[in-house]
Write a protein that holds these residues in place. Structure first.
Motif, mmCIF file in Angstrom:
data_model
loop_
_atom_site.group_PDB
_atom_site.id
_atom_site.type_symbol
_atom_site.label_atom_id
_atom_site.label_comp_id
_atom_site.label_asym_id
_atom_site.label_seq_id
_atom_site.Cartn_x
_atom_site.Cartn_y
_atom_site.Cartn_z
ATOM 1 N N CYS A 200 39.406 60.025 -45.237
ATOM 2 C CA CYS A 200 40.523 60.129 -44.297
ATOM 3 C C CYS A 200 40.142 61.143 -43.225
ATOM 4 O O CYS A 200 40.021 62.337 -43.507
ATOM 5 C CB CYS A 200 41.800 60.569 -45.025
ATOM 6 S SG CYS A 200 42.312 59.457 -46.350
ATOM 7 N N SER A 201 39.934 60.669 -42.034
ATOM 8 C CA SER A 201 39.381 61.509 -40.974
ATOM 9 C C SER A 201 40.349 62.578 -40.500
ATOM 10 O O SER A 201 39.927 63.592 -39.952
ATOM 11 C CB SER A 201 38.955 60.642 -39.787
ATOM 12 O OG SER A 201 40.078 59.983 -39.226
ATOM 13 N N GLY A 202 41.645 62.355 -40.657
ATOM 14 C CA GLY A 202 42.602 63.313 -40.142
ATOM 15 C C GLY A 202 42.716 63.297 -38.637
ATOM 16 O O GLY A 202 43.143 64.293 -38.038
ATOM 17 N N GLU A 203 42.337 62.201 -38.013
ATOM 18 C CA GLU A 203 42.435 62.061 -36.561
ATOM 19 C C GLU A 203 43.601 61.149 -36.189
ATOM 20 O O GLU A 203 43.913 60.196 -36.902
ATOM 21 C CB GLU A 203 41.143 61.503 -35.969
ATOM 22 C CG GLU A 203 39.960 62.439 -36.100
ATOM 23 C CD GLU A 203 38.695 61.851 -35.529
ATOM 24 O OE1 GLU A 203 37.749 62.610 -35.259
ATOM 25 O OE2 GLU A 203 38.653 60.616 -35.347
ATOM 26 N N ILE A 204 44.215 61.469 -35.074
ATOM 27 C CA ILE A 204 45.329 60.685 -34.546
ATOM 28 C C ILE A 204 44.875 60.062 -33.231
ATOM 29 O O ILE A 204 44.360 60.767 -32.351
ATOM 30 C CB ILE A 204 46.576 61.550 -34.326
ATOM 31 C CG1 ILE A 204 46.956 62.279 -35.622
ATOM 32 C CG2 ILE A 204 47.741 60.710 -33.830
ATOM 33 C CD1 ILE A 204 48.089 63.282 -35.444
ATOM 34 N N TYR A 205 45.063 58.761 -33.106
ATOM 35 C CA TYR A 205 44.695 58.049 -31.884
ATOM 36 C C TYR A 205 45.967 57.802 -31.074
ATOM 37 O O TYR A 205 46.924 57.198 -31.571
ATOM 38 C CB TYR A 205 43.998 56.737 -32.211
ATOM 39 C CG TYR A 205 42.645 56.928 -32.866
ATOM 40 C CD1 TYR A 205 41.486 56.992 -32.096
ATOM 41 C CD2 TYR A 205 42.523 57.069 -34.247
ATOM 42 C CE1 TYR A 205 40.247 57.176 -32.684
ATOM 43 C CE2 TYR A 205 41.294 57.252 -34.845
ATOM 44 C CZ TYR A 205 40.153 57.308 -34.048
ATOM 45 O OH TYR A 205 38.928 57.498 -34.648
ATOM 46 N N ALA A 206 45.951 58.293 -29.844
ATOM 47 C CA ALA A 206 47.125 58.194 -28.973
ATOM 48 C C ALA A 206 46.780 57.348 -27.759
ATOM 49 O O ALA A 206 45.736 57.560 -27.123
ATOM 50 C CB ALA A 206 47.593 59.579 -28.533
ATOM 51 N N LEU A 207 47.644 56.411 -27.430
ATOM 52 C CA LEU A 207 47.452 55.511 -26.294
ATOM 53 C C LEU A 207 48.530 55.769 -25.256
ATOM 54 O O LEU A 207 49.727 55.661 -25.544
ATOM 55 C CB LEU A 207 47.511 54.047 -26.746
ATOM 56 C CG LEU A 207 47.517 52.999 -25.629
ATOM 57 C CD1 LEU A 207 46.229 53.052 -24.812
ATOM 58 C CD2 LEU A 207 47.735 51.596 -26.196
ATOM 59 N N ASP A 208 48.104 56.128 -24.056
ATOM 60 C CA ASP A 208 49.006 56.227 -22.916
ATOM 61 C C ASP A 208 49.171 54.822 -22.347
ATOM 62 O O ASP A 208 48.264 54.295 -21.684
ATOM 63 C CB ASP A 208 48.442 57.185 -21.874
ATOM 64 C CG ASP A 208 49.416 57.442 -20.724
ATOM 65 O OD1 ASP A 208 50.481 56.788 -20.679
ATOM 66 O OD2 ASP A 208 49.115 58.281 -19.860
ATOM 67 N N VAL A 209 50.308 54.207 -22.607
ATOM 68 C CA VAL A 209 50.499 52.802 -22.252
ATOM 69 C C VAL A 209 50.465 52.605 -20.739
ATOM 70 O O VAL A 209 49.927 51.620 -20.244
ATOM 71 C CB VAL A 209 51.831 52.279 -22.842
ATOM 72 C CG1 VAL A 209 52.071 50.828 -22.454
ATOM 73 C CG2 VAL A 209 51.831 52.428 -24.357
ATOM 74 N N SER A 210 51.012 53.549 -19.984
ATOM 75 C CA SER A 210 51.072 53.388 -18.538
ATOM 76 C C SER A 210 49.690 53.411 -17.899
ATOM 77 O O SER A 210 49.438 52.714 -16.915
ATOM 78 C CB SER A 210 51.953 54.485 -17.925
ATOM 79 O OG SER A 210 51.422 55.766 -18.209
ATOM 80 N N LEU A 211 48.761 54.218 -18.439
ATOM 81 C CA LEU A 211 47.413 54.328 -17.891
ATOM 82 C C LEU A 211 46.376 53.591 -18.711
ATOM 83 O O LEU A 211 45.209 53.509 -18.295
ATOM 84 C CB LEU A 211 47.004 55.807 -17.780
ATOM 85 C CG LEU A 211 47.895 56.695 -16.909
ATOM 86 C CD1 LEU A 211 47.396 58.133 -16.944
ATOM 87 C CD2 LEU A 211 47.944 56.183 -15.475
ATOM 88 N N ASN A 212 46.773 53.073 -19.888
ATOM 89 C CA ASN A 212 45.856 52.373 -20.792
ATOM 90 C C ASN A 212 44.653 53.254 -21.128
ATOM 91 O O ASN A 212 43.501 52.833 -21.057
ATOM 92 C CB ASN A 212 45.393 51.047 -20.180
ATOM 93 C CG ASN A 212 44.733 50.148 -21.223
ATOM 94 O OD1 ASN A 212 44.896 50.345 -22.433
ATOM 95 N ND2 ASN A 212 43.978 49.161 -20.767
#
Length: 580
Positions: A200-212
């Motif tokens: 379990c890497s403990g990383e969070i992937y976040a996507l800015d939908v407006s800028l992709n």
């Protein structure tokens, strides 16, 4: 007579000579003052500071200044002195190094500038700092906050690195409230539960939908934790429950594991973590629901109803009077706060309930919005299915046990809050609703449930008071020869008045992920599907606008983050959406 007149003439001559010396002295002083008034402003400032840029005491081996000076005849033989190029008009005292242009300069070429920079560096830096600071003198903090609150999240994070003042202004509760209530926010998708190389890497992937644009957020506190659930409240994310391996820490290993009941809160705006009150029971993958409640809501009332209407598990096939009329749910949706005679029989503790509401009305904070998190089902410490439930109050910051699920309801696989009712769906195709304000469950009988493939559990989502369900079923070949059957994912909407399911939309992608995640925000439904094919993990992010009559789906990102993840991430992933 001659001898008497000689002393008189001698005294008279001495008086004339004294008078001539005084005249020469006066002319010299007046000429010096006149030339001093004609100096440039820069040199006057240098003289005021006590630094002469035109005269520097240069000492030789024998000592003394190497630059000569012009003096009058009365002070010695002028032939033995160095004369300047100035005229002999008004002979008298002259400066060693004159300030006029005709005077001799003590410096060689370029020495004057270097000497000025050396002795005036501190003053220059002070003036420059004062000049730069004047840019912010006339910008009040409230105007600066209005400028910073309009920045995108990524730019705001960069602006916090400018100075301590900006960092403090952008992390105050006032600033966060202004940004939360403003119209300068964009949707962000957060993916949890990533697994790399079996850990379990403990990383969070976040996507800015407006800028992709994708961003990776480090979360060491989540290392080794998997099978947890997430829920979002305003601009915070709650991580509830989960498991961790006992033998191989960090690995996704369910042969020997520990189930957690702890809850953590993550704030993306400040990138801060903190622990909140743990649950009553340890759970992995619990079904969560978030709802905003009134200021006079009390969890003790829910606990009282749980005590009064607890259904004994030994009763087989028995149904309480709470579940006997499923259509009462739709009536309650139309007349939520109406007091009906039939409902009064269902609430025997009406007087005590009113007393609790009145008592909590004085202690509650009306200026802040109040939210609750409901956690039901999931797997216990021994990997057994749970039918109990708990509720967390954001004001009291405590978990309270609520009434258990209806008898023979089955294992809960999905749930969502819609119009103050927490709807849950079971693997045995049953639907129930928990009235959050009143604190009891209601069995709901609808028209025949949409057909589905049993390997794919339905997902419930809610958009602006509308209840949807996404399910996968086999689409026949319409009787055409050679046309094979295929699996499709459809969106169904439940009419809360007549309790009928109607088809609303069809998802464009083939349902390759049995654990696809869908979450709603406003009029938008966001979905993520991850699956492994040909030795590679692929991901598809889609969005659907339910305000559109056609409810068409569109892709917002493909194969951007999963090329580094393991196939086990498909079963451990969870998703949350925030407006930041």
């Amino acid at each position: 007579m001659y001898s008497e007149g000689l002393p008189g003439e001698e005294s008279l001559r001495q008086d004339f000579e004294a008078l001539s010396v005084s005249k020469r002295l006066m002319r010299s002083v007046s000429q010096k003052l006149r030339k001093k008034n004609q100096r440039p402003g820069g040199e006057e400032e240098d003289d005021a500071r006590g630094i002469s840029l035109r005269c520097l005491t240069l000492y030789g081996r024998g000592g003394g200044c190497k630059v000569g000076a012009d003096t009058g005849d009365d002070f010695g033989d002028p032939s033995n002195r160095r004369r300047s190029s100035a005229s002999d008009e008004g002979k008298g005292y002259r400066p060693i190094c004159g300030t006029e242009e005709s005077g001799m300069d003590c410096f060689s070429y370029g020495v004057r500038e270097r000497f000025w920079k050396k002795h005036n560096r501190k003053d220059f830096e002070l003036e420059e700092s004062i000049r730069n600071s004047r840019m912010h003198i006339f910008l009040p903090d409230d105007i600066l906050e209005m400028c910073l609150v309009r920045l995108p999240l990524t730019t705001l994070m960069t602006a916090r690195l400018v100075c301590k003042k900006w960092r403090h202004l952008t992390t105050t509760p006032r600033f966060l409230q202004m940004r939360r209530e403003g119209s300068h926010q964009n949707p962000w998708l957060f993916i949890f539960g990533a697994v790399k190389d079996g850990y379990c890497s403990g990383e969070i992937y976040a996507l800015d939908v407006s800028l992709n644009q994708w961003h990776v957020i480090g979360a060491d506190i989540l290392k080794g934790r998997f099978m947890f659930s997430v829920a979002s409240i305003q601009d915070d994310i709650y991580i509830v429950g989960g498991c961790s391996s006992l033998n191989n820490f960090g690995r996704v290993d369910r042969s020997s594991f520990k189930t957690h009941k702890g809850v953590m809160l993550f704030s993306p705006l400040t990138k801060s973590w903190r622990k909140v009150s743990p649950m009553k029971y340890a759970r992995s993958m619990p079904i969560l629901g978030v709802s905003e409640v009134t200021s006079d809501f009390s969890t003790s009332q829910s606990y009282q109803n749980r005590q009064d209407r607890r259904i004994p598990r030994s009763r087989l096939g028995g149904v309480s009077d709470v579940y006997e009329d499923p259509h009462r749910l739709s009536l309650r949706r139309q007349c939520r706060y109406a007091v009906d005679e039939n409902e009064s029989s269902l609430l025997p503790n009406r007087k005590s309930y009113k007393f609790i509401k009145q008592k909590s009305d004085h202690s509650s904070m009306k200026s802040h919005r109040r939210f609750v998190i409901i956690a039901v089902g999931g797997l216990g410490s021994w990997d057994e299915p749970l039918d109990s439930g708990e509720i967390y109050d954001s004001v009291s910051k405590k978990w309270t046990e609520i009434q258990g699920l209806p008898v023979d309801f089955g294992i809960v696989c999905s749930g969502v809050v819609c119009n103050g009712m927490f709807y849950v769906y079971s693997e045995s195709d049953k639907l129930a609703g928990y009235d959050i304000e009143r604190g009891f469950w209601i069995g709901i009988q609808t028209s025949p449930f949409p057909p589905r493939v049993h390997e794919y559990y339905p997902k419930l989502v809610s958009c602006n008071g509308r209840l949807f369900m996404l399910s996968v079923f086999w689409c026949e070949g319409d009787g055409q020869i050679g046309r094979r059957n295929k699996a499709v994912r459809k969106v169904w909407e439940l009419d809360l008045m007549y309790l009928n399911w109607t088809e609303a939309s069809v998802h464009p992608d083939a349902p390759m992920d049995w654990n696809a995640a869908f979450v709603a925000d406003g009029n938008m439904i966001f979905g993520i599907e991850m699956f492994k094919i040909f030795g590679q993990v692929l991901d598809f992010f889609t969005v659907c606008d339910v305000s559109d009559m056609e409810m068409k789906w569109s892709h917002i990102s493909r194969n951007r983050v999963t090329h580094e993840l393991d196939a086990s991430s498909c079963s451990t992933k969870s998703m949350a959406v925030l407006h930041l």
